[in-house]
Design a protein around this motif. Structure first.
Motif, PDB file in Angstrom:
ATOM      1  N   PHE A  61       0.809  -1.206   0.000  1.00 10.25           N
ATOM      2  CA  PHE A  61       0.000   0.000   0.000  1.00 10.25           C
ATOM      3  C   PHE A  61       0.850   1.267   0.000  1.00 10.25           C
ATOM      4  O   PHE A  61       0.433   2.282  -0.548  1.00 10.25           O
ATOM      5  CB  PHE A  61      -0.976  -0.006   1.178  1.00 10.25           C
ATOM      6  N   CYS A  62       2.040   1.218   0.590  1.00 13.24           N
ATOM      7  CA  CYS A  62       2.923   2.390   0.566  1.00 13.24           C
ATOM      8  C   CYS A  62       3.362   2.705  -0.860  1.00 13.24           C
ATOM      9  O   CYS A  62       3.423   3.871  -1.253  1.00 13.24           O
ATOM     10  CB  CYS A  62       4.138   2.158   1.451  1.00 13.24           C
ATOM     11  N   VAL A  63       3.678   1.679  -1.628  1.00 14.45           N
ATOM     12  CA  VAL A  63       4.098   1.896  -3.019  1.00 14.45           C
ATOM     13  C   VAL A  63       2.932   2.457  -3.827  1.00 14.45           C
ATOM     14  O   VAL A  63       3.110   3.395  -4.621  1.00 14.45           O
ATOM     15  CB  VAL A  63       4.624   0.578  -3.628  1.00 14.45           C
ATOM     16  N   ALA A  64       1.741   1.922  -3.628  1.00 16.69           N
ATOM     17  CA  ALA A  64       0.572   2.429  -4.353  1.00 16.69           C
ATOM     18  C   ALA A  64       0.276   3.874  -3.954  1.00 16.69           C
ATOM     19  O   ALA A  64      -0.030   4.711  -4.812  1.00 16.69           O
ATOM     20  CB  ALA A  64      -0.633   1.538  -4.071  1.00 16.69           C
ATOM     21  N   LEU A  65       0.379   4.171  -2.675  1.00 17.01           N
ATOM     22  CA  LEU A  65       0.141   5.531  -2.200  1.00 17.01           C
ATOM     23  C   LEU A  65       1.191   6.500  -2.750  1.00 17.01           C
ATOM     24  O   LEU A  65       0.858   7.625  -3.143  1.00 17.01           O
ATOM     25  CB  LEU A  65       0.136   5.565  -0.672  1.00 17.01           C
ATOM     26  N   ALA A  66       2.430   6.066  -2.809  1.00 16.04           N
ATOM     27  CA  ALA A  66       3.491   6.919  -3.359  1.00 16.04           C
ATOM     28  C   ALA A  66       3.224   7.227  -4.836  1.00 16.04           C
ATOM     29  O   ALA A  66       3.454   8.357  -5.301  1.00 16.04           O
ATOM     30  CB  ALA A  66       4.849   6.249  -3.192  1.00 16.04           C
ATOM     31  N   GLY A  67       2.731   6.252  -5.576  1.00 10.52           N
ATOM     32  CA  GLY A  67       2.398   6.486  -6.982  1.00 10.52           C
ATOM     33  C   GLY A  67       1.264   7.477  -7.138  1.00 10.52           C
ATOM     34  O   GLY A  67       1.305   8.353  -8.006  1.00 10.52           O
ATOM     35  N   LEU A  68       0.249   7.359  -6.294  1.00 12.21           N
ATOM     36  CA  LEU A  68      -0.858   8.316  -6.359  1.00 12.21           C
ATOM     37  C   LEU A  68      -0.411   9.728  -5.995  1.00 12.21           C
ATOM     38  O   LEU A  68      -0.823  10.705  -6.633  1.00 12.21           O
ATOM     39  CB  LEU A  68      -1.982   7.874  -5.433  1.00 12.21           C
ATOM     40  N   VAL A  69       0.417   9.853  -4.987  1.00 10.60           N
ATOM     41  CA  VAL A  69       0.919  11.170  -4.580  1.00 10.60           C
ATOM     42  C   VAL A  69       1.762  11.784  -5.698  1.00 10.60           C
ATOM     43  O   VAL A  69       1.634  12.972  -6.000  1.00 10.60           O
ATOM     44  CB  VAL A  69       1.716  11.061  -3.260  1.00 10.60           C
ATOM     45  N   ALA A  70       2.602  10.957  -6.322  1.00 11.46           N
ATOM     46  CA  ALA A  70       3.431  11.463  -7.421  1.00 11.46           C
ATOM     47  C   ALA A  70       2.560  11.926  -8.586  1.00 11.46           C
ATOM     48  O   ALA A  70       2.839  12.968  -9.201  1.00 11.46           O
ATOM     49  CB  ALA A  70       4.398  10.380  -7.877  1.00 11.46           C
ATOM     50  N   ALA A  71       1.502  11.193  -8.881  1.00 10.55           N
ATOM     51  CA  ALA A  71       0.604  11.595  -9.963  1.00 10.55           C
ATOM     52  C   ALA A  71      -0.115  12.889  -9.621  1.00 10.55           C
ATOM     53  O   ALA A  71      -0.262  13.775 -10.478  1.00 10.55           O
ATOM     54  CB  ALA A  71      -0.403  10.479 -10.229  1.00 10.55           C
ATOM     55  N   LEU A  72      -0.555  13.034  -8.372  1.00  7.71           N
ATOM     56  CA  LEU A  72      -1.232  14.275  -7.969  1.00  7.71           C
ATOM     57  C   LEU A  72      -0.288  15.469  -8.003  1.00  7.71           C
ATOM     58  O   LEU A  72      -0.683  16.563  -8.430  1.00  7.71           O
ATOM     59  CB  LEU A  72      -1.836  14.102  -6.576  1.00  7.71           C
ATOM     60  N   ILE A  73       0.940  15.284  -7.568  1.00  6.01           N
ATOM     61  CA  ILE A  73       1.916  16.386  -7.613  1.00  6.01           C
ATOM     62  C   ILE A  73       2.206  16.775  -9.045  1.00  6.01           C
ATOM     63  O   ILE A  73       2.256  17.968  -9.390  1.00  6.01           O
ATOM     64  CB  ILE A  73       3.216  15.990  -6.870  1.00  6.01           C
ATOM     65  N   SER A  74       2.372  15.780  -9.932  1.00  2.56           N
ATOM     66  CA  SER A  74       2.619  16.066 -11.336  1.00  2.56           C
ATOM     67  C   SER A  74       1.446  16.813 -11.962  1.00  2.56           C
ATOM     68  O   SER A  74       1.633  17.767 -12.708  1.00  2.56           O
ATOM     69  CB  SER A  74       2.875  14.749 -12.085  1.00  2.56           C
ATOM     70  N   LEU A  75       0.238  16.400 -11.624  1.00  2.54           N
ATOM     71  CA  LEU A  75      -0.961  17.070 -12.138  1.00  2.54           C
ATOM     72  C   LEU A  75      -1.053  18.502 -11.602  1.00  2.54           C
ATOM     73  O   LEU A  75      -1.374  19.428 -12.359  1.00  2.54           O
ATOM     74  CB  LEU A  75      -2.210  16.275 -11.754  1.00  2.54           C
ATOM     75  N   ALA A  76      -0.740  18.685 -10.339  1.00  7.10           N
ATOM     76  CA  ALA A  76      -0.781  20.029  -9.746  1.00  7.10           C
ATOM     77  C   ALA A  76       0.240  20.948 -10.409  1.00  7.10           C
ATOM     78  O   ALA A  76      -0.036  22.131 -10.639  1.00  7.10           O
ATOM     79  CB  ALA A  76      -0.556  19.946  -8.244  1.00  7.10           C
ATOM     80  N   ILE A  77       1.420  20.431 -10.706  1.00  2.00           N
ATOM     81  CA  ILE A  77       2.449  21.246 -11.357  1.00  2.00           C
ATOM     82  C   ILE A  77       1.989  21.655 -12.765  1.00  2.00           C
ATOM     83  O   ILE A  77       2.173  22.797 -13.182  1.00  2.00           O
ATOM     84  CB  ILE A  77       3.794  20.473 -11.408  1.00  2.00           C
ATOM     85  N   GLN A  78       1.373  20.719 -13.500  1.00  2.00           N
ATOM     86  CA  GLN A  78       0.898  21.051 -14.824  1.00  2.00           C
ATOM     87  C   GLN A  78      -0.243  22.062 -14.790  1.00  2.00           C
ATOM     88  O   GLN A  78      -0.308  22.966 -15.630  1.00  2.00           O
ATOM     89  CB  GLN A  78       0.446  19.785 -15.547  1.00  2.00           C
ATOM     90  N   ILE A  79      -1.147  21.919 -13.834  1.00  2.00           N
ATOM     91  CA  ILE A  79      -2.254  22.877 -13.724  1.00  2.00           C
ATOM     92  C   ILE A  79      -1.724  24.256 -13.331  1.00  2.00           C
ATOM     93  O   ILE A  79      -2.159  25.276 -13.866  1.00  2.00           O
ATOM     94  CB  ILE A  79      -3.305  22.362 -12.718  1.00  2.00           C
ATOM     95  N   ALA A  80      -0.762  24.291 -12.407  1.00  6.40           N
ATOM     96  CA  ALA A  80      -0.197  25.575 -11.982  1.00  6.40           C
ATOM     97  C   ALA A  80       0.579  26.222 -13.126  1.00  6.40           C
ATOM     98  O   ALA A  80       0.559  27.453 -13.276  1.00  6.40           O
ATOM     99  CB  ALA A  80       0.721  25.366 -10.777  1.00  6.40           C
TER     100      ALA A  80
END
Length: 54
Positions: free
Chosen positions: A31-50
């Protein structure tokens, strides 16, 4: 006629069972690996939106 294999009611004593601690650690790591992937995707999406908002 071939011989039928016997089925044993007992478990194989030479294959140790995993302890509950090992099962819990494996689940936590999964679950830590899955959570890390989701966090990385959200950060990447936030950077693109910003970047698009500027």
């Amino acid at each position: 006629m071939t011989k039928r294999q016997r089925e044993f009611d007992t478990r194989n004593p030479f294959i140790p069972a995993r302890s509950p601690v090992c099962n819990a650690a494996q689940t936590a790591l999964l679950f830590c690996v899955a959570l890390a992937g989701l966090v990385a995707a959200l950060i990447s999406l936030a950077i693109q939106i910003a970047g698009a908002a500027q």
